[in-house]
Design a protein around this motif. Structure first.
Motif, PDB file in Angstrom:
ATOM      1  N   ARG A 204       0.835  -1.206   0.000  1.00 21.85           N
ATOM      2  CA  ARG A 204       0.000   0.000   0.000  1.00 21.85           C
ATOM      3  C   ARG A 204       0.870   1.257   0.000  1.00 21.85           C
ATOM      4  N   GLY A 205       0.472   2.217  -0.818  1.00 23.28           N
ATOM      5  CA  GLY A 205       1.126   3.510  -0.809  1.00 23.28           C
ATOM      6  C   GLY A 205       0.443   4.423   0.186  1.00 23.28           C
ATOM      7  N   ARG A 206       1.080   5.530   0.503  1.00 19.02           N
ATOM      8  CA  ARG A 206       0.518   6.509   1.428  1.00 19.02           C
ATOM      9  C   ARG A 206       0.213   7.787   0.679  1.00 19.02           C
ATOM     10  N   ASP A 207      -1.077   8.086   0.482  1.00 15.14           N
ATOM     11  CA  ASP A 207      -1.466   9.354  -0.115  1.00 15.14           C
ATOM     12  C   ASP A 207      -1.001  10.498   0.790  1.00 15.14           C
ATOM     13  N   LEU A 208      -0.726  11.642   0.167  1.00 11.63           N
ATOM     14  CA  LEU A 208      -0.280  12.789   0.954  1.00 11.63           C
ATOM     15  C   LEU A 208      -0.818  14.093   0.386  1.00 11.63           C
ATOM     16  N   PHE A 209      -1.220  14.995   1.285  1.00  9.70           N
ATOM     17  CA  PHE A 209      -1.328  16.403   0.950  1.00  9.70           C
ATOM     18  C   PHE A 209       0.050  17.021   1.172  1.00  9.70           C
ATOM     19  N   LEU A 210       0.558  17.753   0.179  1.00 10.30           N
ATOM     20  CA  LEU A 210       1.865  18.387   0.265  1.00 10.30           C
ATOM     21  C   LEU A 210       1.755  19.853  -0.138  1.00 10.30           C
TER      22      LEU A 210
ATOM     23  N   TRP B 166       7.588  13.595  -0.513  1.00 12.40           N
ATOM     24  CA  TRP B 166       7.956  12.204  -0.299  1.00 12.40           C
ATOM     25  C   TRP B 166       7.017  11.260  -1.032  1.00 12.40           C
ATOM     26  N   GLY B 167       7.569  10.131  -1.449  1.00 10.51           N
ATOM     27  CA  GLY B 167       6.776   8.973  -1.832  1.00 10.51           C
ATOM     28  C   GLY B 167       6.947   7.925  -0.747  1.00 10.51           C
ATOM     29  N   ILE B 168       5.835   7.495  -0.144  1.00  7.99           N
ATOM     30  CA  ILE B 168       5.887   6.576   0.996  1.00  7.99           C
ATOM     31  C   ILE B 168       5.021   5.358   0.695  1.00  7.99           C
ATOM     32  N   ALA B 169       5.523   4.171   1.037  1.00  5.35           N
ATOM     33  CA  ALA B 169       4.766   2.949   0.810  1.00  5.35           C
ATOM     34  C   ALA B 169       5.186   1.882   1.808  1.00  5.35           C
ATOM     35  N   LYS B 170       4.370   0.848   1.879  1.00  9.50           N
ATOM     36  CA  LYS B 170       4.639  -0.301   2.747  1.00  9.50           C
ATOM     37  C   LYS B 170       4.497  -1.561   1.904  1.00  9.50           C
ATOM     38  N   PHE B 171       5.434  -2.522   2.091  1.00 10.54           N
ATOM     39  CA  PHE B 171       5.440  -3.758   1.309  1.00 10.54           C
ATOM     40  C   PHE B 171       5.393  -4.948   2.256  1.00 10.54           C
ATOM     41  N   ALA B 172       4.336  -5.741   2.106  1.00 11.15           N
ATOM     42  CA  ALA B 172       4.149  -6.888   2.998  1.00 11.15           C
ATOM     43  C   ALA B 172       3.325  -7.946   2.273  1.00 11.15           C
ATOM     44  N   TYR B 173       3.376  -9.175   2.800  1.00 13.03           N
ATOM     45  CA  TYR B 173       2.726 -10.312   2.144  1.00 13.03           C
ATOM     46  C   TYR B 173       1.917 -11.132   3.149  1.00 13.03           C
ATOM     47  N   GLY B 174       0.782 -11.663   2.654  1.00 15.76           N
ATOM     48  CA  GLY B 174       0.012 -12.647   3.387  1.00 15.76           C
ATOM     49  C   GLY B 174      -0.814 -12.087   4.532  1.00 15.76           C
ATOM     50  N   LEU B 175      -1.642 -12.947   5.127  1.00 14.81           N
ATOM     51  CA  LEU B 175      -2.508 -12.543   6.224  1.00 14.81           C
ATOM     52  C   LEU B 175      -1.706 -12.079   7.434  1.00 14.81           C
TER      53      LEU B 175
ATOM     54  N   LYS C  37       3.526  -9.966   6.525  1.00 20.25           N
ATOM     55  CA  LYS C  37       4.962 -10.163   6.683  1.00 20.25           C
ATOM     56  C   LYS C  37       5.724  -9.124   5.865  1.00 20.25           C
ATOM     57  N   ASP C  38       6.605  -8.378   6.531  1.00 26.52           N
ATOM     58  CA  ASP C  38       7.347  -7.299   5.880  1.00 26.52           C
ATOM     59  C   ASP C  38       8.365  -7.831   4.878  1.00 26.52           C
ATOM     60  N   LEU C  39       8.476  -7.124   3.769  1.00 28.82           N
ATOM     61  CA  LEU C  39       9.553  -7.363   2.807  1.00 28.82           C
ATOM     62  C   LEU C  39      10.683  -6.398   3.147  1.00 28.82           C
ATOM     63  N   GLU C  40      11.810  -6.924   3.581  1.00 35.40           N
ATOM     64  CA  GLU C  40      12.883  -6.085   4.094  1.00 35.40           C
ATOM     65  C   GLU C  40      14.102  -6.066   3.181  1.00 35.40           C
ATOM     66  N   ASP C  41      14.683  -4.869   3.078  1.00 32.35           N
ATOM     67  CA  ASP C  41      15.954  -4.664   2.371  1.00 32.35           C
ATOM     68  C   ASP C  41      15.916  -5.171   0.931  1.00 32.35           C
ATOM     69  N   GLU C  42      14.840  -4.859   0.242  1.00 32.71           N
ATOM     70  CA  GLU C  42      14.707  -5.222  -1.169  1.00 32.71           C
ATOM     71  C   GLU C  42      14.539  -3.973  -2.022  1.00 32.71           C
ATOM     72  N   THR C  43      14.992  -4.068  -3.265  1.00 30.17           N
ATOM     73  CA  THR C  43      14.991  -2.928  -4.179  1.00 30.17           C
ATOM     74  C   THR C  43      13.582  -2.651  -4.707  1.00 30.17           C
ATOM     75  N   VAL C  44      13.229  -1.366  -4.720  1.00 32.53           N
ATOM     76  CA  VAL C  44      11.945  -0.896  -5.245  1.00 32.53           C
ATOM     77  C   VAL C  44      12.221   0.233  -6.226  1.00 32.53           C
TER      78      VAL C  44
ATOM     79  N   ASN D  18       9.104   1.320  10.034  1.00 27.22           N
ATOM     80  CA  ASN D  18       9.211  -0.071  10.465  1.00 27.22           C
ATOM     81  C   ASN D  18       9.536  -0.904   9.239  1.00 27.22           C
ATOM     82  N   GLY D  19       9.706  -2.198   9.441  1.00 30.95           N
ATOM     83  CA  GLY D  19      10.099  -3.048   8.334  1.00 30.95           C
ATOM     84  C   GLY D  19       9.137  -2.984   7.168  1.00 30.95           C
ATOM     85  N   GLY D  20       9.692  -3.037   5.951  1.00 34.45           N
ATOM     86  CA  GLY D  20       8.868  -3.053   4.750  1.00 34.45           C
ATOM     87  C   GLY D  20       8.513  -1.699   4.189  1.00 34.45           C
ATOM     88  N   ARG D  21       8.832  -0.617   4.884  1.00 30.85           N
ATOM     89  CA  ARG D  21       8.470   0.710   4.379  1.00 30.85           C
ATOM     90  C   ARG D  21       9.551   1.259   3.462  1.00 30.85           C
ATOM     91  N   VAL D  22       9.127   2.154   2.589  1.00 32.21           N
ATOM     92  CA  VAL D  22      10.068   2.972   1.828  1.00 32.21           C
ATOM     93  C   VAL D  22       9.668   4.427   1.993  1.00 32.21           C
TER      94      VAL D  22
END
Length: 335
Positions: free
Chosen positions: A60-66, A73-82, A85-92, A126-130
């Protein structure tokens, strides 16, 4: 593209020809995602494949008023499954649709590990964010823009809308569950039935009437963060105007006093950015009354859907359809 909004035009008192001309509609930013080759390369093949095996992507991305001239900023969170689970230290890879028109590649970042980073735009690290800082040389001007994030390892994606506000921008904020949806717990039922909830009759028309007079729409819900994409989809399905969506930043959401505090914090930050409180507020619970009164929404412009009890000087809203005509007759607040 949504044109700059500010004070009502001189002579626009709601009675002349100018008042009958709507502001340009906010851009939906529905252009197709950019084509990107070269996915399939993980930085941590073993660990990341274990993460992906948890289940489908729940990014999920994070909408922003700027604001123009402020850090963007562009902010997002990357996770998998119920288990989320965070996706850590991966290229986006990060893409931008400036003014919602055409894609340009902004650059590359990496998802955080737990314990890295700090809170930015009210989003705790926290883990999984950019957190991708948009370079000053490519800063966004006033208008609506879309950020598109692509996980290089598997090509999964997340998106966010950035609404860069002009001076004197005016905002209308609305709760979602029970205020726009057919019941307070409709979203929970939808997870079971796989059927999107209905919207209250006329709700989308009322908010569109405000959007056409130049108000930026802010959908503020205490839902868990992983429901952000679903919330966007539902608003689009039910014909609501494009806006900024904020859920909580956690995996469980918030209720009661925690939900109220979340909304107070969000609207306090927005008020600081705008220089004034939102002009309109929509809710359906006593906590919405307390929130809007607490952050300074004019009670005459605060509407509570079928709420019995103390409205704190606000307006009882028994039927959104009755609001369309008066909202459509408001003075324009776009330049």
């Amino acid at each position: 593209m949504l044109m700059a909004c500010g004070a009502p035009m001189e002579g626009d008192d709601g009675t002349g020809d100018e008042a009958r001309v709507n502001c340009p509609s906010p851009a939906a930013c529905t252009l197709n995602a950019p084509t990107q080759a070269g996915t399939g390369s993980w930085d941590h093949p073993v660990a990341s494949r274990i993460t992906v095996a948890e289940g489908s992507a729940r990014h999920r991305g994070r909408d922003l008023f700027l604001r123009a001239g402020e850090p963007q900023w562009g902010i997002a969170k990357f996770a998998y499954g119920l288990a989320d689970k965070d996706l850590e230290d991966e290229t986006v890879d990060v893409w931008l649709a400036r003014d919602c028109r055409a894609w340009e590649r902004l650059g590359t970042t990496k998802t955080l590990r737990d314990g890295e980073g700090s809170t930015i735009e009210g989003v705790p690290a926290n883990g999984g964010r950019v957190y991708f800082p948009i370079p000053a040389s490519r800063a966004l001007g006033v208008g609506r823009h879309r950020i598109h994030f692509v996980v290089r390892g598997d090509g999964s994606t997340a998106d966010a809308i950035l609404d860069v506000l002009p001076a004197n921008a005016r905002v209308a904020v609305s709760d979602v569950d029970g205020t726009l949806t057919s019941s307070e717990w409709a979203a929970v039922g939808a997870l079971i039935t796989q059927q999107p909830p209905a919207a209250h009759p006329g709700a989308s028309d009322a908010l569109w009437a405000l959007a056409r007079r130049g108000y930026h729409i802010f959908y503020l819900t205490a839902r868990p963060e992983w429901l952000d994409p679903t919330t966007h989809q539902w608003l689009n399905l039910r014909g609501f105007p494009p806006g900024i969506v904020h859920t909580t930043t956690g995996a469980t959401g918030a209720i009661n006093s925690a939900a109220q505090q979340f909304k107070v914090d969000e609207l306090t930050a927005l008020t600081r950015r705008l220089g004034h409180a939102p002009d309109y507020g929509f809710g359906n619970r006593a906590s919405d009354v307390a929130t809007y009164n607490g952050i300074g929404v004019n009670p005459r412009n605060a509407y509570y859907y079928q709420l019995q009890g103390d409205l704190g000087g606000g307006q009882y809203n028994g039927d959104y359809r009755s609001l369309v005509a008066p909202f459509s007759a408001l003075a324009r607040v776009c330049q």
